[in-house]
Design a protein around this motif. Structure first.
Motif, PDB file in Angstrom:
ATOM      1  N   UNK A   1       0.813  -1.226   0.000  1.00 16.29           N
ATOM      2  CA  UNK A   1       0.000   0.000   0.000  1.00 16.29           C
ATOM      3  C   UNK A   1       0.839   1.265   0.000  1.00 16.29           C
ATOM      4  N   UNK A   2       2.139   1.157   0.305  1.00 12.82           N
ATOM      5  CA  UNK A   2       2.969   2.350   0.313  1.00 12.82           C
ATOM      6  C   UNK A   2       3.073   2.967  -1.078  1.00 12.82           C
ATOM      7  N   UNK A   3       2.914   2.144  -2.133  1.00 13.14           N
ATOM      8  CA  UNK A   3       2.986   2.658  -3.502  1.00 13.14           C
ATOM      9  C   UNK A   3       1.643   3.214  -3.970  1.00 13.14           C
ATOM     10  N   UNK A   4       0.562   2.759  -3.398  1.00  9.73           N
ATOM     11  CA  UNK A   4      -0.773   3.173  -3.838  1.00  9.73           C
ATOM     12  C   UNK A   4      -1.398   4.201  -2.909  1.00  9.73           C
ATOM     13  N   UNK A   5      -0.929   4.245  -1.678  1.00 12.35           N
ATOM     14  CA  UNK A   5      -1.429   5.216  -0.694  1.00 12.35           C
ATOM     15  C   UNK A   5      -0.228   5.861   0.002  1.00 12.35           C
ATOM     16  N   UNK A   6       0.585   6.612  -0.737  1.00 14.14           N
ATOM     17  CA  UNK A   6       1.857   7.085  -0.149  1.00 14.14           C
ATOM     18  C   UNK A   6       1.673   8.032   1.032  1.00 14.14           C
ATOM     19  N   UNK A   7       0.676   8.922   0.964  1.00 15.43           N
ATOM     20  CA  UNK A   7       0.494   9.865   2.076  1.00 15.43           C
ATOM     21  C   UNK A   7      -0.026   9.145   3.323  1.00 15.43           C
ATOM     22  N   UNK A   8      -1.006   8.280   3.131  1.00 16.59           N
ATOM     23  CA  UNK A   8      -1.494   7.508   4.269  1.00 16.59           C
ATOM     24  C   UNK A   8      -0.381   6.659   4.861  1.00 16.59           C
ATOM     25  N   UNK A   9       0.461   6.068   4.015  1.00 17.40           N
ATOM     26  CA  UNK A   9       1.576   5.258   4.505  1.00 17.40           C
ATOM     27  C   UNK A   9       2.548   6.103   5.327  1.00 17.40           C
TER      28      UNK A   9
END
Length: 668
Positions: A371-379
């Motif tokens: 998910x770090x690649x698809x949700x970078x800000x949330x990550x």
């Protein structure tokens, strides 16, 4: 009193928002969260002013109990917890502004959200037993209705039912506690209770009732059973409020009773919160390390942090009883700062879990990944919260735990043998809890955000709307700022510490820099967060430069480590269960009677191998499941009474009358 008028107006706005949300439908519901955010800002500003000035505001209203009225009071203690509560309400309200109104269950949530927020603030303002218990029950019922918002889900109904039972038990215990404090004269106002502390035996019973009543709401073991079910069942921004904020209202209730209303403490009062707190801290994280549901892991982590706070409160009681006011101030500052810090990073983590749930529709860790690649800000925001929850410097979670360990180090100087010999064991258990916390969040973050997607939903995830990113970003900023400015926060607690333990931090402001936090001695107990942050930044940049200078400039790519299985399937990655396997084998056998079963087909058999793990929750089995079965069996036997004939009913009534007359004759 303009401050109380502003607080009353803000609470009125929350009540109006609740009524408004019940009467309207559609797009108009979007106004509820902005109203709640504005009310939280106003209430937080009033609380901050009262805390910094050390003032006290009182008001008596002609409602409530006859001849007594309704007493309201805003003092530094309630103002501090008001800042904790309204900070969480503000973040959850901003997060709620980003909901998709066509998909979310807002019509069931938004009428109750402002009511829940108002009830928590009313608990802090209550200055008599009636106002406190009324607000407490209102808070419990509003949060229960939010838990059961998804009533079509059987798990939500089960969680709500258990929560309602535990809330009723907790309220009954608090009713008993306030009855003991009121005494035979029935002085239900808090000022009357302060002036007439109970006798030692009654005080012991009141303390036990306060531990049950407030501990059940906060999640203290063994009263924690409802929390890992109810917190994940609620909508994510409500979960953030329940886990990050409502548990602090429970902490406030215990502090108000034990340190304010109960009178001068005896040294042994410290033992129950210290022992239960240490057990709660370790067991909470053992539960968290072994669970695979993202929101349930965070709920178990809340149990651990509540245990840490109760250990600090127990040490503060011990030091205060022995006249060690400086050490008591250090322990109390650790408890209060950890309550504030936990409200920030746990609210951030639950909002991050809500973002993951919104983007993927999944909470199971083994179905996430990448998910770090698809949700970078949330990550990035979730990483800040995970580091803070792991108590790593220079973030805010480290500040309060550092103060707590300073108090633990000072505890062997206490004269009582029980406290003298228990302090090393308590320190070891807290150290174990800190190590398990780091392992827990390495497991959570690595499984959910790193690696490759383990499901199609994770592969197609997307980041959440801007409003929800702002809410998470604001909390992440507070986690960083609270870590760097921990000394400023500790100094702001001076009015609260003076009221509760009769002293302040012994060397506040005497460190090498204005940002230094000193516990006892500037020569040996100093924490300077900006210096540590600067050192970490310089060391990281230096390492980065050296690696790039010494390595080849050309980017090299190669296959990822495949554990000896050259298969591109994401199933070859470590899962949450495999990460927890060593810890399960070390601690799970003793704590949960963990049993692993492997079914391996013989050679030539095409059936798949199977691996299963069975865990036994001894607390649930002994304190909840067994009594529940006993009550169910008894009720089934007594159910036959409703099918008797009229003659048998008359015989039963006559027998009861004879027994009562015999008892009356013997006792008179």
């Amino acid at each position: 009193m303009p401050e109380l008028s502003a607080s009353g107006a803000a609470l009125g706005a929350l009540a109006a928002a609740a009524v408004f949300a019940t009467l309207v439908r559609g797009a108009a519901l979007a106004l509820v969260y902005p109203l709640c955010a504005v009310a939280a800002l106003v209430l937080g500003a009033v609380d901050l002013r009262v805390l910094l000035t050390g003032t006290e505001l009182t008001q008596q209203l002609p409602i409530g109990l006859p001849t007594i009225g309704l007493h309201l009071r805003l003092d530094p203690l309630s103002a501090f917890f008001g800042i904790v509560v309204n900070g969480g309400i503000l973040a959850a309200s901003v997060y709620g502004m980003g909901f998709d109104r066509a998909k979310e269950l807002t019509r069931r949530v938004e009428p109750l959200f402002p009511l829940f927020a108002a009830a928590m603030n009313l608990v802090l303002l209550a200055d008599d037993a009636y106002a406190f218990l009324f607000s407490w029950e209102l808070m419990s019922l509003a949060s229960w209705a939010l838990v059961v918002a998804r009533h079509a889900d059987p798990e939500s109904r089960r969680a709500a039912h258990l929560y309602l039972v535990m809330a009723a038990i907790g309220t009954a215990a608090l009713l008993f506690a306030f009855g003991g404090l009121a005494g035979p004269a029935g002085g239900y106002a808090f000022d009357t209770m302060r002036g007439h502390p109970p006798q030692p035996m009654v005080a012991a019973l009141v303390l036990a009732a306060a531990l049950i009543g407030c501990g059940s709401k906060g999640g203290l073991v063994p009263l924690h059973a409802w929390l890992p079910l109810a917190h994940p069942a609620a909508p994510s921004h409500v979960s953030a409020l329940m886990s990050g904020v409502m548990t602090k209202v429970a902490i406030y209730g215990f502090v108000r009773i034990a340190f304010d209303l109960l009178g001068p403490p005896a040294w042994w009062w410290a033992l129950p919160p210290i022992i239960l707190g240490a057990l709660t801290a370790v067991l909470g994280l053992l539960y968290a390390v072994l669970d695979r549901d993202l929101k349930r892991v965070l709920a178990y982590s809340t149990i651990e942090n509540v245990g840490v706070i109760f250990v600090a409160l127990g040490l503060a009681l011990a030091f205060r009883a022995n006249g060690e006011h400086e050490a008591a101030a250090v322990a109390m500052a650790a408890a209060l700062l950890h309550a504030l810090n936990h409200s920030w990073f746990k609210s951030l983590l639950f909002l991050g879990a809500g973002a993951v749930l919104h983007a993927t529709g999944r909470r199971d860790l083994d179905g996430l990944g990448g998910l770090i690649h698809r949700m970078p800000r949330t990550a990035a925001f979730f990483l800040v919260g995970a580091l803070a929850a792991s108590a790593l410097p220079p973030l805010n979670g480290f500040v309060s735990e550092w103060l707590l360990f300073q108090a633990v180090i000072a505890a062997p100087a206490l004269p009582q043998a029980a406290l003298h010999f228990a302090s090393p064991a308590i320190g070891a258990m807290l150290a174990l809890a800190a190590a398990l916390a780091a392992a827990c969040f390495v497991r959570v973050y690595g499984t959910a955000f790193l690696g490759r997607p383990r499901s199609a939903e994770a592969a197609q995830a997307h980041d959440v709307p801007l409003a929800q990113q702002i809410a998470m970003g604001g909390l992440a900023f507070l986690c960083i700022l609270g870590g760097l400015l921990g000394s400023v926060l500790a100094t702001a607690l001076a009015p609260v510490l003076a009221d509760l333990v009769g002293g302040g931090l012994p060397r506040a402001g005497s460190g090498p820099t204005v940002f230094s936090l000193v516990a006892f001695d500037p020569a040996r107990s100093v924490y300077d967060a900006p210096v540590i942050a600067l050192f970490v930044a310089i060391a990281s940049l230096t390492t980065l430069v050296v690696v790039h200078r010494l390595s080849a400039r050309r980017t090299r790519r190669g296959p990822a480590w495949d554990c000896g299985f050259p298969d591109p399937s994401p199933a070859t990655q470590y899962t949450a269960s495999s990460f927890a396997q060593p810890l399960r084998r070390v601690y799970g056998t003793a704590a949960f009677a963990a049993r692993e079963t492997v079914v391996m087909p013989p050679p030539g058999d095409s059936q798949p191998a199977r691996f299963s793990v069975v865990l036994v929750d001894h607390v649930w089995r002994a304190l909840y499941a067994a009594p529940g079965r006993a009550v169910l069996g008894l009720s089934e036997r007594l159910n036959a009474l409703q099918f008797l004939t009229i003659r048998r009913y008359l015989v039963l009534m006559f027998a009861a009358l004879v027994i009562l007359l015999a008892i009356a004759a013997v006792t008179t």
